[in-house]
Scaffold this motif. Structure first.
Motif, PDB file in Angstrom:
ATOM      1  N   VAL A 273       0.855  -1.186   0.000  1.00  0.00           N
ATOM      2  CA  VAL A 273       0.000   0.000   0.000  1.00  0.00           C
ATOM      3  C   VAL A 273       0.888   1.232   0.000  1.00  0.00           C
ATOM      4  O   VAL A 273       1.640   1.476   0.947  1.00  0.00           O
ATOM      5  N   TYR A 274       0.818   1.998  -1.088  1.00  0.00           N
ATOM      6  CA  TYR A 274       1.711   3.147  -1.254  1.00  0.00           C
ATOM      7  C   TYR A 274       1.383   4.273  -0.284  1.00  0.00           C
ATOM      8  O   TYR A 274       2.226   4.747   0.458  1.00  0.00           O
ATOM      9  N   ASP A 275       0.140   4.707  -0.318  1.00  0.00           N
ATOM     10  CA  ASP A 275      -0.206   5.981   0.328  1.00  0.00           C
ATOM     11  C   ASP A 275      -0.783   5.799   1.720  1.00  0.00           C
ATOM     12  O   ASP A 275      -1.960   6.005   1.952  1.00  0.00           O
ATOM     13  N   LEU A 276       0.084   5.391   2.665  1.00  0.00           N
ATOM     14  CA  LEU A 276      -0.350   5.317   4.056  1.00  0.00           C
ATOM     15  C   LEU A 276      -0.559   6.715   4.620  1.00  0.00           C
ATOM     16  O   LEU A 276      -1.346   6.916   5.526  1.00  0.00           O
ATOM     17  N   PHE A 277       0.173   7.661   4.081  1.00  0.00           N
ATOM     18  CA  PHE A 277       0.054   9.054   4.499  1.00  0.00           C
ATOM     19  C   PHE A 277      -0.465   9.876   3.331  1.00  0.00           C
ATOM     20  O   PHE A 277      -0.167   9.576   2.177  1.00  0.00           O
ATOM     21  N   ALA A 278      -1.235  10.905   3.626  1.00  0.00           N
ATOM     22  CA  ALA A 278      -1.765  11.771   2.569  1.00  0.00           C
ATOM     23  C   ALA A 278      -1.843  13.199   3.076  1.00  0.00           C
ATOM     24  O   ALA A 278      -2.117  13.433   4.255  1.00  0.00           O
ATOM     25  N   ILE A 279      -1.564  14.132   2.184  1.00  0.00           N
ATOM     26  CA  ILE A 279      -1.744  15.547   2.522  1.00  0.00           C
ATOM     27  C   ILE A 279      -2.533  16.216   1.401  1.00  0.00           C
ATOM     28  O   ILE A 279      -2.555  15.730   0.259  1.00  0.00           O
ATOM     29  N   ARG A 280      -3.187  17.317   1.745  1.00  0.00           N
ATOM     30  CA  ARG A 280      -3.969  18.068   0.775  1.00  0.00           C
ATOM     31  C   ARG A 280      -3.523  19.527   0.808  1.00  0.00           C
ATOM     32  O   ARG A 280      -3.587  20.169   1.853  1.00  0.00           O
ATOM     33  N   ILE A 281      -3.046  20.008  -0.332  1.00  0.00           N
ATOM     34  CA  ILE A 281      -2.625  21.412  -0.463  1.00  0.00           C
ATOM     35  C   ILE A 281      -3.782  22.180  -1.098  1.00  0.00           C
ATOM     36  O   ILE A 281      -4.180  21.899  -2.233  1.00  0.00           O
ATOM     37  N   ILE A 282      -4.337  23.137  -0.356  1.00  0.00           N
ATOM     38  CA  ILE A 282      -5.492  23.902  -0.830  1.00  0.00           C
ATOM     39  C   ILE A 282      -5.052  25.352  -1.037  1.00  0.00           C
ATOM     40  O   ILE A 282      -4.663  26.047  -0.087  1.00  0.00           O
ATOM     41  N   ILE A 283      -5.103  25.806  -2.299  1.00  0.00           N
ATOM     42  CA  ILE A 283      -4.567  27.113  -2.687  1.00  0.00           C
ATOM     43  C   ILE A 283      -5.695  28.136  -2.789  1.00  0.00           C
ATOM     44  O   ILE A 283      -6.753  27.853  -3.370  1.00  0.00           O
ATOM     45  N   ASP A 284      -5.453  29.313  -2.227  1.00  0.00           N
ATOM     46  CA  ASP A 284      -6.409  30.417  -2.305  1.00  0.00           C
ATOM     47  C   ASP A 284      -6.010  31.309  -3.467  1.00  0.00           C
ATOM     48  O   ASP A 284      -5.017  32.049  -3.390  1.00  0.00           O
ATOM     49  N   THR A 285      -6.774  31.224  -4.567  1.00  0.00           N
ATOM     50  CA  THR A 285      -6.395  31.955  -5.780  1.00  0.00           C
ATOM     51  C   THR A 285      -7.629  32.254  -6.615  1.00  0.00           C
ATOM     52  O   THR A 285      -8.630  31.532  -6.529  1.00  0.00           O
ATOM     53  N   PRO A 286      -7.597  33.326  -7.422  1.00  0.00           N
ATOM     54  CA  PRO A 286      -8.733  33.622  -8.312  1.00  0.00           C
ATOM     55  C   PRO A 286      -8.959  32.487  -9.311  1.00  0.00           C
ATOM     56  O   PRO A 286      -8.013  31.771  -9.672  1.00  0.00           O
ATOM     57  N   GLN A 287     -10.177  32.342  -9.789  1.00  0.00           N
ATOM     58  CA  GLN A 287     -10.512  31.218 -10.657  1.00  0.00           C
ATOM     59  C   GLN A 287      -9.720  31.217 -11.959  1.00  0.00           C
ATOM     60  O   GLN A 287      -9.337  30.158 -12.450  1.00  0.00           O
ATOM     61  N   GLU A 288      -9.404  32.422 -12.481  1.00  0.00           N
ATOM     62  CA  GLU A 288      -8.674  32.461 -13.755  1.00  0.00           C
ATOM     63  C   GLU A 288      -7.225  31.995 -13.627  1.00  0.00           C
ATOM     64  O   GLU A 288      -6.576  31.661 -14.621  1.00  0.00           O
TER      65      GLU A 288
END
Length: 736
Positions: A273-288
């Motif tokens: 099982v590769y992904d025992l750990f996971a992170i999520r990068i959430i960027i605050d940026t305009p839609q364009e």
């Protein structure tokens, strides 16, 4: 018998501690007198020991306090939900009615308890809880959303408490329901923490070895795993900040249940099982600028950690069909551990979490489209400060266009609103639909036109003489039922047409006529029929008389013949009636004469009444085309003549009986010594009788025997029956 409730010292201490904690949390929402009423009820119940422990031996009052604490701390429910949970043991034991709750604590608390009662009634119908339909029925049946939230909290708490129980069968059943029913419900509601706990605990109880195997492999403490994620995130966070991006990062470790599902899906060991750990990068940026900044973050992460190109999932360039957008990549982090990284923007995260591509949707938890927006609103209400107050007035209007009904075995089916008993019957099986005459809904007999309501338990009633009718198409709602009815009507029409054709051919033979197919086709057209099937259908239904058809056939056949010889018209004055030809047989049209040498007609003697030569008989044309010969006094004769009069053929025996027929006689009498020998002796003395079998039963001094005999005709049969009645002890001799 369940054990009467008596609090242990430990239970008293824990209950008191929970009471104080809950009171502090919900104090601002309590009405005047709530606490005094509640305390009075609880103390009376405890002192009188009026509540029983459950199947696990647990204290239901303590369980209700534990559930209330979970609801307050994890979900955020306040006064109404807490009071409903604490009052539930009294209501379930019949110590308190919903109406009494309404008068003391208000409509909202009573409504929640009523919803809990309704769901308890659903469980009594033995539903198959694994079905998606049952989850949806629960949602539509609860009336108040807090009922579902209470059920979830109650199940999580119960799963926590049954760890050391000796009742393994009940533990197994509760765990299965948690896995198949409650975990998906928690997932749909965005209560991911409760969902993961339900899944992990159910795995622990259902697959003990797998759970502890993975737990052993995850030997690092939670603190060390969090520290690893922090070490992984720190350099990424620094590089993203230096690049001028505004963002936040969420880190997590996969649950034991998620790891086990991966192992089963990928057919690999824990190490695979590769992904025992996971992170999520959430960027605050305009839609364009979303794609530019997401790919920029992707480039920074993959420049720092080695990526696995086979594990790249680009739903940024081409979003999923449900609208989900994100970049997924698995990279090799510190200590050579694989970590899954998800990169998305605030807007994408919002869509994934609350929109049409909610997390539970793309993870494969199926649902109806109408459920999406509704559950999104519920999640939002749970996460906002004023959401719980708004839920006081919140009524469920989900699935107003659908109904869910049970079979007697607990299977659950979904139908459009307005569907009837007949729709249900055809959904189960075509044969059930074709012979449906009504149903029992919740043990009450109803017609096949009765509309279904959610929660109904339906048992279809059938009759062998029932068959589909044209107006059934106006009764059913579903296209499935309509198509099956049309097919059945068509098959019936084909069978009736075949029967009508065979009847017509038989009447031709009785009139000593040979049917010429070309002449018949011409006649059908002259009678105004475009389709041959319509012609035979009208003969079958009686709209068109077969005798009239034959007369027209003869006219048409002779219409083209030259007027010569016997065809020359003769004056009526010269006609002389030959009275010798007017015998009874001559004027009886269409009588089947039964003879061993009869050719061209397939006939059999019916087993139900076993006719023999000399009996008054009639013929019955079967669907296959053969003719069954029945006695006029056959038990089935009245029904056959009533329902299938058009298939009845008059019949008589030819000449003298020259065959032997098998008949069965029932002899009843006193169980005297030698009675069997006396009966068989009478039969054996007649050289023309053959005894094929004898079956004897004796009970309480009464003799009951069945004798199967080969015999020539009914005259000899009557003689035999008279002789048998003379045997000492015989009370009755009858033919069956």
């Amino acid at each position: 018998m369940a054990e009467r409730l008596e609090f242990t010292t430990q239970e008293k201490e824990e209950t008191l501690e929970l009471y104080q904690h809950i009171r502090e949390q919900i104090a601002p929402t309590l009405a005047e007198g709530d606490e005094a009423h509640m305390r009075q009820l609880l103390m009376k119940t405890i002192e009188n020991r009026q509540v029983n422990r459950d199947v696990f031996g647990l204290n239901p009052i303590l369980l209700s306090f534990q559930t209330a604490q979970l609801m307050v701390d994890e979900i955020g429910l306040k006064r109404d939900g807490v009071l409903a949970v604490l009052l539930r043991p009294n209501v379930e034991q019949g110590l308190l009615t919903v109406d009494e709750v309404r008068s003391q604590f208000g409509e909202s608390v009573a409504r929640i308890l009523h919803g809990l009662q309704r769901i308890q009634e659903l469980y009594q119908k033995n539903p198959v809880v694994e079905s998606e339909n049952f989850r949806n029925l629960l949602l539509s049946f609860a009336e108040d959303m807090r009922v579902i939230l209470i059920m979830l909290a109650d199940r999580v708490n119960l799963m926590r408490q049954i760890r050391d129980t000796e009742n393994l069968e009940a533990q197994h059943e509760v765990s299965q329901e948690a896995a198949y029913l409650y975990a998906p419900l928690a997932h749909k509601l965005g209560l991911y923490k409760l969902k993961s706990e339900l899944e992990d605990l159910s795995l622990k109880y259902l697959e003990h070895d797998a759970y502890y195997h993975i737990k052993g492999k995850l030997s690092e403490t939670k603190q060390s795993r969090d520290a690893y994620i922090e070490r992984f995130i720190q350099p990424i966070s620094q590089r993203l900040t230096e690049a001028g991006l505004r963002f936040h990062i969420k880190g997590r470790t996969k649950s034991i249940h998620s790891i086990w599902q991966k192992m089963k899906k990928q057919h690999c060991a824990f190490e695979g099982v590769y992904d025992l750990f996971a992170i999520r990068i959430i960027i605050d940026t305009p839609q364009e600028k979303e794609k530019i900044h997401c790919w920029q973050a992707f480039a920074l992460v993959t420049s720092m950690y080695q990526p696995n190109p086979k594990r790249l999932r680009d739903w940024l360039s081409v979003p999923k069909s449900n609208g989900y957008e994100s970049l997924h990549i698995t990279v090799l982090g510190p200590e050579q551990k694989w970590v899954e990284v998800q990169i998305r923007t605030e807007r994408m995260d919002e869509v994934a979490e609350r929109g049409v591509a909610a997390h539970w949707r793309y993870k494969g938890v199926k649902s109806e489209s109408g459920l999406d927006d509704w559950l999104t609103n519920i999640r939002s209400m749970l996460e906002t400060s004023d959401g719980l107050e708004a839920m006081d007035q919140f009524k469920m209007e989900l699935y107003e266009d659908e109904v869910f009904v049970f079979t007697p075995k607990g299977d659950l089916y979904k139908f459009p609103k307005g569907a009837t008993v007949l729709d249900f019957a055809y959904h189960i099986h075509s044969k059930l639909g074709n012979t449906c005459v009504g149903a029992r809904i919740n043990s009450k007999v109803v017609t096949l036109r009765q509309q279904l309501q959610s929660g109904d338990q339906v048992e279809i009633m059938t009759a062998t003489n029932q068959k589909p009718k044209q107006d059934w198409l106006n009764i059913v709602k579903t296209s499935r039922a309509k198509s099956k009815i049309r097919l059945a009507l068509k098959e019936t029409q084909v069978k009736e047409s075949l029967f009508a054709k065979e009847t017509l051919e038989r009447k031709f033979k009785n009139r000593k006529l040979e049917m010429d197919e070309s002449v018949m086709q011409l006649l059908i057209r002259k009678l105004g029929f475009k389709e041959v099937s319509d012609f035979y259908r009208q003969i079958s239904s009686g709209e068109l008389d077969a005798g009239h058809v034959i007369d027209r056939y003869i006219e048409l056949q002779q219409g083209d013949q030259p007027v010569t010889g016997n065809n020359v018209a003769e004056s009526a004055a010269n006609f002389v009636l030959d009275e010798s030809r007017l015998s009874t047989n001559a004027i009886q049209d269409d009588v089947l004469v039964i003879d061993r040498n009869l050719k061209g007609i397939d006939y059999q003697l019916a087993r139900c009444c076993q006719p023999i030569y000399g009996d008054s008989v009639f013929g019955f044309v079967t669907v296959s085309g053969g003719i069954k010969i029945h006695r006029e006094d056959c038990p089935n004769a009245p029904e056959l003549k009533k329902r299938f009069g058009y298939r009845i053929v008059r019949a008589k025996w030819s000449g003298k009986g020259s065959s032997q027929y098998a008949i069965t006689l029932r002899v009843i009498g006193n169980d005297d010594i030698g009675i069997v020998n006396n009966l068989t002796s009478i039969i054996s003395k007649d050289e023309k009788l053959v005894l094929r079998s004898i079956n004897i039963d004796s009970h309480d001094g009464l003799f009951n025997g069945n004798l199967t005999i080969m015999i020539d005709d009914n005259t000899r049969l009557e003689s035999l029956m008279k002789k048998l009645r003379t045997v000492k002890g015989v009370k009755q001799v009858m033919r069956i």
